[in-house]
Design a protein around this motif. Structure first.
Motif, mmCIF file in Angstrom:
data_model
loop_
_atom_site.group_PDB
_atom_site.id
_atom_site.type_symbol
_atom_site.label_atom_id
_atom_site.label_comp_id
_atom_site.label_asym_id
_atom_site.label_seq_id
_atom_site.Cartn_x
_atom_site.Cartn_y
_atom_site.Cartn_z
ATOM 1 N N THR A 112 0.859 -1.181 0.000
ATOM 2 C CA THR A 112 0.000 0.000 0.000
ATOM 3 C C THR A 112 0.898 1.236 0.000
ATOM 4 N N VAL A 113 0.587 2.188 -0.909
ATOM 5 C CA VAL A 113 1.357 3.432 -0.961
ATOM 6 C C VAL A 113 0.399 4.602 -0.843
ATOM 7 N N GLU A 114 0.910 5.756 -0.322
ATOM 8 C CA GLU A 114 0.177 7.015 -0.307
ATOM 9 C C GLU A 114 0.949 7.998 -1.171
ATOM 10 N N VAL A 115 0.209 8.711 -2.042
ATOM 11 C CA VAL A 115 0.876 9.604 -2.987
ATOM 12 C C VAL A 115 0.287 10.994 -2.859
ATOM 13 N N GLN A 116 1.115 11.984 -3.191
ATOM 14 C CA GLN A 116 0.688 13.390 -3.243
ATOM 15 C C GLN A 116 0.609 13.774 -4.714
ATOM 16 N N TRP A 117 -0.629 14.145 -5.193
ATOM 17 C CA TRP A 117 -0.808 14.562 -6.597
ATOM 18 C C TRP A 117 -0.516 16.048 -6.720
ATOM 19 N N THR A 118 -0.022 16.420 -7.808
ATOM 20 C CA THR A 118 0.342 17.825 -8.026
ATOM 21 C C THR A 118 -0.883 18.712 -8.069
ATOM 22 N N ASN A 119 -2.040 18.158 -8.403
ATOM 23 C CA ASN A 119 -3.240 18.987 -8.481
ATOM 24 C C ASN A 119 -4.054 18.945 -7.177
ATOM 25 N N HIS A 120 -3.490 18.304 -6.134
ATOM 26 C CA HIS A 120 -4.147 18.250 -4.821
ATOM 27 C C HIS A 120 -3.451 19.215 -3.857
ATOM 28 N N ASP A 121 -4.187 19.548 -2.825
ATOM 29 C CA ASP A 121 -3.605 20.396 -1.791
ATOM 30 C C ASP A 121 -2.504 19.657 -1.072
ATOM 31 N N GLU A 122 -1.550 20.380 -0.612
ATOM 32 C CA GLU A 122 -0.441 19.777 0.113
ATOM 33 C C GLU A 122 -0.982 19.016 1.323
ATOM 34 N N GLY A 123 -0.513 17.774 1.446
ATOM 35 C CA GLY A 123 -0.957 16.933 2.543
ATOM 36 C C GLY A 123 -2.207 16.143 2.242
ATOM 37 N N HIS A 124 -2.853 16.433 1.088
ATOM 38 C CA HIS A 124 -4.028 15.651 0.674
ATOM 39 C C HIS A 124 -3.520 14.426 -0.060
ATOM 40 N N LEU A 125 -3.345 13.313 0.703
ATOM 41 C CA LEU A 125 -2.737 12.101 0.159
ATOM 42 C C LEU A 125 -3.812 11.133 -0.315
ATOM 43 N N ILE A 126 -3.438 10.379 -1.327
ATOM 44 C CA ILE A 126 -4.309 9.318 -1.871
ATOM 45 C C ILE A 126 -3.640 7.984 -1.603
ATOM 46 N N SER A 127 -4.375 7.050 -0.982
ATOM 47 C CA SER A 127 -3.831 5.736 -0.649
ATOM 48 C C SER A 127 -4.265 4.729 -1.713
ATOM 49 N N GLN A 128 -3.339 3.829 -2.088
ATOM 50 C CA GLN A 128 -3.644 2.795 -3.087
ATOM 51 C C GLN A 128 -2.964 1.507 -2.672
ATOM 52 N N GLN A 129 -3.760 0.372 -2.621
ATOM 53 C CA GLN A 129 -3.240 -0.929 -2.208
ATOM 54 C C GLN A 129 -3.241 -1.873 -3.405
ATOM 55 N N SER A 130 -2.222 -2.755 -3.454
ATOM 56 C CA SER A 130 -2.124 -3.732 -4.555
ATOM 57 C C SER A 130 -3.018 -4.926 -4.276
ATOM 58 N N GLN A 131 -3.243 -5.718 -5.307
ATOM 59 C CA GLN A 131 -3.870 -7.013 -5.125
ATOM 60 C C GLN A 131 -2.870 -7.934 -4.431
ATOM 61 N N PRO A 132 -3.359 -8.918 -3.657
ATOM 62 C CA PRO A 132 -2.420 -9.813 -2.970
ATOM 63 C C PRO A 132 -1.587 -10.614 -3.967
#
Length: 698
Positions: A112-132
């Protein structure tokens, strides 16, 4: 744990140099892609999981930067986490990879990773998890593919059956050979840590290789029969055609140690001719020593033939010597002891002799061809016929014509019902004819004629200019007759300066030569040393006319219409008036509108000539009266629009004049009518000129 970041997709590098041109959509719709793949590492004999984080292709212009990462195993956080992705950025199709080493078989991992998008506010992270990612199987060093097993077989022979031979065996061992009739099966098993390379008969895991096949039994066929020492007589066969006294001997190519017949033989093909009308005696005709007088003893084909010509055909054979038939055969085996091919015991038809019907050598003499001379210097002839089987002797006296032709049969031919076999033909072919030459030549001719188109009419002589000394010759048809009826030999008639008229006339014959449109005054003919002068009388002078046309016109007045008159001094003239042809001599009214009249003259009769002083065309002009007229002119006839041979009749009774008041009208008075009557009564003088061609007499 993660070992290292392996790669960053090329699209990330490209996107990094581009300015942002669009604003991404809602934050919840922008997600990276996280995925992993487990692979056995042969170097460590452990599983490695390669993790990949990819940008959102739906928002290719947006960049995601990994802020945190978390690795879990079977739902539990991994005790060791190495932040290999933190700080890495992805965009669109761009990606980053990292390797997690020493994954445990049977375990399931998620990242699982959390990323910061350039078009989001600073600190507004998006979490994404892989399939097992589940790790399964074993990861150990594979066995070596160096197990080898080989077999071979021997072919079956007339002595032994085929055999199986177990050959090379490396890192493996042979099992027992199983047999099921002619079928066999044997399996080789690889040693521990070794396997067979994939191939025919190898098991899926490479631990065994099975060989199967068929072993032929011992041979017992013809090939196992011992080769004979020589070719037997049963290998010999032949054909025979009695009508041609021919055939072919065949020695089959059977295997033998020597390659030769056990018993060779000779063959002689012979034909005979009947000497008389009976079968016997016969004389030898053709002899063929088959195989060029050599013994037949090896395989091959041996053709033979001896043509028959009214007689008998025999095919002789012998195991001991070449058959040599005698010159005369008086009867069967007399004097030659005959032994035939069909008696040799070979395969073929019989008998190998043939008799043609007797009487085929009978000949009939033919009378000679006789020609009797019909011309002097030519001899009569007597020619003997050419007849097969007959000799002719000719005795001929060419002076008296007496002849005797004697016919006798050649050997092996005969005359039927003739005891002495001599037949004669006698006769008289006619003696020599003495030569005689009495040729004669005559001439006949037709009426004189003049070629109207040969000379201009004005150049021809006339009755006043020609004299009796002119010897003028017109063209005419001439016939030369060559008479050789009183001669006994052909004679050549030659015509001086005219070789195309030469003729050779047979004896007792007459020939003629037709000459059309001749202008020659005489012909000199020579034949058999004689000269015949054939003169042709002079023709009279021609009398063709030279026509002189005449024309005149009167101008219109207030009391008379304008007119023009067409005529000729000699002969007839045909006129063309204003383009209308076929107009004859006569007086015609001028056009009422005072238009000009163009006239052209031509002789009406073929052969007449036109006066050279006359010049075509002539233009007649008409002018209106110079004073004012008070009366209308009478109507005169106009030239016809189609040819006519009758000139118009001028009116003798003028019409009643009426005053019209026209400015230029005219009237016709009685005096004017009388004037036209005077024109109609004119007498035309005639002048004739005779015309001809002059040719000197030859």
């Amino acid at each position: 744990m993660f070992k290292k970041i392996l790669a960053i997709g090329g699209t990330i590098a490209i996107a990094a140099s581009l300015s942002l041109v669009a604003v991404a959509g809602a934050a919840e719709a922008t997600h990276p892609v996280v995925a992993g793949t487990a692979v056995c590492n042969p170097d460590t004999q452990q599983f490695d999981i390669t993790w990949r984080v990819t940008g959102d292709i739906g928002y290719a212009s947006e960049t995601a930067t990994v802020v945190t990462e978390r690795l879990s195993s079977d739902g539990q956080d991994s005790p060791v986490v190495t932040p290999s992705f933190v700080g890495a950025a992805v965009k669109g199709e761009g990606f980053v990879e990292a390797v997690q080493a020493n994954a445990v078989p049977g375990a399931s991992y998620s990242l699982t990773v959390e990323v910061q998008w350039t078009n989001h506010d600073e600190g507004h992270l998006i979490s994404q998890q892989s399939q097992p990612v589940t790790v399964s199987g074993t990861c150990a060093t594979p066995a070596d593919e160096d197990a080898v097993a080989e077999i071979s077989t021997t072919a079956a022979t007339c002595d032994v059956a085929a055999a199986l031979i177990l050959g090379r065996i490396d890192n493996a061992s042979w099992g027992d050979i199983a047999r099921d009739g002619d079928n066999y099966s044997v399996t080789a098993t690889a040693s521990e840590g070794h396997v067979f390379a994939a191939g025919t008969g190898v098991s899926d895991d490479g631990s065994t290789q099975t060989f199967e096949g068929v072993l032929d039994r011992q041979q017992t066929g013809e090939e196992c029969v011992p080769t004979p020492e020589c070719i037997p007589s049963s290998a010999v066969s032949y054909t025979y055609d009695g009508s041609t006294n021919s055939g072919v001997i065949t020695v089959a190519n059977e295997e033998s140690d020597s390659g030769e017949l056990c018993q060779g033989f000779w063959v002689t093909a012979t034909s005979w001719k009947y000497k008389t009308g009976n079968m016997w005696p016969q004389s030898r005709d053709q002899v063929q020593y088959v195989n060029e007088k050599q013994k037949i003893e090896v395989a091959g084909e041996y053709p033979y033939q001896a043509d028959m010509t009214c007689g008998q055909g025999d095919i002789y054979a012998s195991f001991t010597e070449q058959p040599e038939p005698t010159a005369i055969l008086s009867g069967p085996s007399d004097p030659y002891d005959e032994f035939f091919l069909h008696q040799m015991g070979f395969k073929g038809p019989g008998p190998t002799f043939f008799n043609q019907p007797t009487g085929c050598n009978e000949v009939v003499p033919v009378a000679p061809a006789v020609t009797t001379a019909t011309e002097c210097g030519v001899l009569s002839t007597v020619s003997a016929a050419v007849t097969t089987g007959i000799d002719y002797v000719v005795k001929f006296d060419t002076v008296t014509g007496d002849y005797v032709v004697t016919a006798t049969p050649q050997p092996n031919y005969y005359f039927a019902n003739d005891d002495d076999q001599v037949i004669t033909f006698e006769g008289d072919a006619g003696g020599v004819i003495a030569c005689n030459e009495e040729p004669n030549a005559t001439v006949a001719f037709g009426a004189c004629s003049v070629d109207d188109e040969e000379l201009p009419l004005t150049d021809r002589p006339t009755a006043t200019s020609a004299s009796s000394d002119d010897e003028f010759v017109s063209s005419r048809d001439v016939t030369l007759t060559f008479d050789n009826s009183k001669s006994t030999r052909p004679v050549l008639f030659t015509v001086f300066t005219f070789p195309n008229y030469d003729r050779t006339v047979a004896s007792g014959k007459t020939d003629t030569v037709q000459i059309l449109d001749s202008t020659v005054g005489k012909y000199d003919v020579k034949a058999a040393g004689r000269t015949f002068k054939l003169d042709i009388p002079t023709c009279g002078l021609p009398t063709l006319a030279q026509v002189t046309p005449t024309s005149s016109s009167t101008q219109p007045t207030c009391t008379a219409a304008g007119t023009y008159t067409l005529g000729s001094e000699v002969g007839e003239v045909v006129w063309t008036v204003n383009g209308v042809s076929g107009i004859r001599n006569g007086t015609y009214a001028a056009p009422a509108n005072y238009a000009a009249v163009t006239i052209t003259a031509a002789p009406a009769r073929a052969g007449d000539g036109l006066d050279p002083d006359w010049e075509n065309p002539v233009v007649l002009t008409f002018a209106a009266p110079t004073k004012v007229c008070t009366f209308d002119p009478p109507t005169l006839p106009l030239p016809p629009t189609t040819p006519t041979f009758n000139p118009p009749t001028l009116p003798f009774n003028p019409p009643t004049l009426a005053y019209t008041g026209a400015a230029l009208g005219t009237g016709l008075s009685l005096a004017g009518g009388l004037l036209f009557v005077g024109f109609a009564g004119l007498v035309v003088a005639h002048r004739r000129k005779t015309q001809s061609k002059q040719h000197p007499s030859k």
